[in-house]
Design an enzyme around this catalytic site. Structure first.
Site, PDB file in Angstrom:
ATOM      1  N   HIS A 167      50.039  50.228  35.648  1.00 52.46           N
ATOM      2  CA  HIS A 167      51.024  50.295  34.553  1.00 52.46           C
ATOM      3  C   HIS A 167      50.606  51.258  33.439  1.00 52.46           C
ATOM      4  O   HIS A 167      51.439  51.641  32.612  1.00 52.46           O
ATOM      5  CB  HIS A 167      51.246  48.911  33.932  1.00 52.46           C
ATOM      6  CG  HIS A 167      51.884  47.923  34.871  1.00 52.46           C
ATOM      7  ND1 HIS A 167      53.064  48.194  35.521  1.00 52.46           N
ATOM      8  CD2 HIS A 167      51.503  46.681  35.267  1.00 52.46           C
ATOM      9  CE1 HIS A 167      53.390  47.139  36.285  1.00 52.46           C
ATOM     10  NE2 HIS A 167      52.458  46.220  36.160  1.00 52.46           N
ATOM     11  N   ASP A 224      52.208  46.403  45.129  1.00 49.55           N
ATOM     12  CA  ASP A 224      52.188  45.366  44.091  1.00 49.55           C
ATOM     13  C   ASP A 224      53.631  44.951  43.778  1.00 49.55           C
ATOM     14  O   ASP A 224      54.557  45.759  43.888  1.00 49.55           O
ATOM     15  CB  ASP A 224      51.528  45.937  42.833  1.00 49.55           C
ATOM     16  CG  ASP A 224      51.290  44.895  41.763  1.00 49.55           C
ATOM     17  OD1 ASP A 224      50.147  44.405  41.667  1.00 49.55           O
ATOM     18  OD2 ASP A 224      52.239  44.575  41.013  1.00 49.55           O
ATOM     19  N   HIS A 254      54.997  44.493  41.086  1.00 46.18           N
ATOM     20  CA  HIS A 254      55.531  45.156  39.887  1.00 46.18           C
ATOM     21  C   HIS A 254      55.564  46.663  40.106  1.00 46.18           C
ATOM     22  O   HIS A 254      54.684  47.221  40.773  1.00 46.18           O
ATOM     23  CB  HIS A 254      54.662  44.824  38.672  1.00 46.18           C
ATOM     24  CG  HIS A 254      54.563  43.352  38.401  1.00 46.18           C
ATOM     25  ND1 HIS A 254      53.501  42.585  38.829  1.00 46.18           N
ATOM     26  CD2 HIS A 254      55.428  42.508  37.785  1.00 46.18           C
ATOM     27  CE1 HIS A 254      53.708  41.323  38.474  1.00 46.18           C
ATOM     28  NE2 HIS A 254      54.869  41.242  37.840  1.00 46.18           N
ATOM     29  N   ASP A 310      50.688  40.117  44.404  1.00 51.02           N
ATOM     30  CA  ASP A 310      51.561  39.225  43.638  1.00 51.02           C
ATOM     31  C   ASP A 310      52.980  39.161  44.198  1.00 51.02           C
ATOM     32  O   ASP A 310      53.840  38.488  43.619  1.00 51.02           O
ATOM     33  CB  ASP A 310      51.578  39.607  42.147  1.00 51.02           C
ATOM     34  CG  ASP A 310      51.643  41.100  41.911  1.00 51.02           C
ATOM     35  OD1 ASP A 310      51.869  41.866  42.872  1.00 51.02           O
ATOM     36  OD2 ASP A 310      51.467  41.503  40.740  1.00 51.02           O
TER      37      ASP A 310
HETATM   38 ZN   LIG Z   1      51.767  43.161  39.751  1.00 49.83          ZN
END
Ligand SMILES: [Zn+2]
Length: 313
Positions: free
Chosen positions: A117, A165, A167, A248
């Protein structure tokens, strides 16, 4: 299987946050016990990563900001020595990328903080420096001894980042999409949408590809998106695949609403073991880097992914 891991990466943080030290402590302990043949190696220290090496993707202002004791956002607090912790993650990712290219065998960076991120100028979402973007750019440039962000030489390697991931890897996308070496870089992400950080709803050109997946999508459908994303990576004909390995998207992860099971992470590992640009070309060197994954089952998910990558059946 070689695992780069520095136990110091558990020396910051809090059990009150999802991204907590126990993630790596428990995973390392489990892998050492369950897979005694796997080699653990401590990556070079934080001090081995010069500012100039980080400046290939991060702004000077961001590198200064990492030393200032103020929180970055609600998810991303300031911790003592966080700049050094983040540098160790970078050092480990670079070591993993180098190892993959030199030996063409599976290699994993089991470190925190995660990185995907973090943008060129901002820490966010538990991430402070973007180690996978740094590894991609350094590998594209053949690990320049004295990197200079202002004078990027001609890249010599094609590097793809595959981000599974849950996200969106917004930071990696932003960095790889706009970097001076971007013609040699490829990014593919499969992630929950709607979900944090809200980006990744569409492709940004032919080399920045996104597969948003709705919450509670059946796992077979999610896996089909993952396969399509890896096929896009292979079509780019990369010399190196770097994997933002987040765990995740697991059905029982506490901060997402996805449906993957342990077997699905094993499938991702097997795909990596078989990753070729064409049926007759050799397996593409690849290195994976831990991003997210917050369930108590993280050690088992990592083991499933790594063991099928290391020894596909
Ligand atoms: Zn994540």
């Amino acid at each position: 299987m070689l695992i780069f891991h520095d136990p110091q990466c558990a020396d910051y943080g809090s059990p009150m946050r999802p991204e907590q030290p126990a993630r790596v402590i428990r995973t390392a302990a489990h892998l050492r016990a369950a897979r005694p043949a796997w080699e653990f190696r401590v990556p070079p220290p934080a001090a081995s990563i010069a500012d100039a090496a980080l400046a290939l993707v991060h702004t000077p202002a961001h590198l200064k900001r990492l030393a200032q004791p103020r929180d970055f956002d609600a998810d991303t607090p300031f911790f003592d020595d966080i700049a050094d912790h983040a540098r160790r993650s970078v050092s480990s990712a670079l070591a993993a990328a180098r190892h993959a290219l030199a030996h063409r065998t599976p290699v994993f960076s089991l470190m925190r903080p995660p990185g995907h991120h973090a943008t060129a100028g901002q820490a966010m979402g538990f991430c402070y420096l973007n180690q996978i973007a740094l590894a991609a750019v350094h590998a594209a440039l053949d690990f320049p001894a004295a990197p200079a962000a202002t004078a990027v030489s001609t890249p010599m390697r094609r590097v793809a980042v595959w981000d599974f991931d849950a996200h969106h890897g917004n930071g990696t996308e932003a960095i790889l999409g706009s970097h001076a070496t971007s013609s040699h870089l490829f990014f593919a992400s499969v992630h929950q949408h709607p979900g944090y950080p809200g980006t990744g709803t569409r492709d940004l050109g032919p080399r920045i590809r996104n597969w948003p997946v709705a919450p509670h999508t059946p796992r077979a459908q999610h896996l089909a998106a993952l396969r399509a994303s890896l096929d896009a990576v292979l079509a780019f004909r990369p010399d190196l695949i770097l994997v933002s390995a987040g765990f995740d998207a697991y059905a029982r992860d506490p901060i997402t609403s996805m449906t993957l099971e342990r077997d699905d992470f094993a499938t991702l590992g097997r795909w990596l073991a078989e990753a070729r640009s064409t049926p007759s070309s050799p397996v593409i060197p690849s290195a994976a880097i831990l991003e997210g994954g917050y369930s108590d089952d993280l050690p088992l998910l990592v083991e499933a992914f790594l063991s099928s990558w290391d020894n596909p059946v």
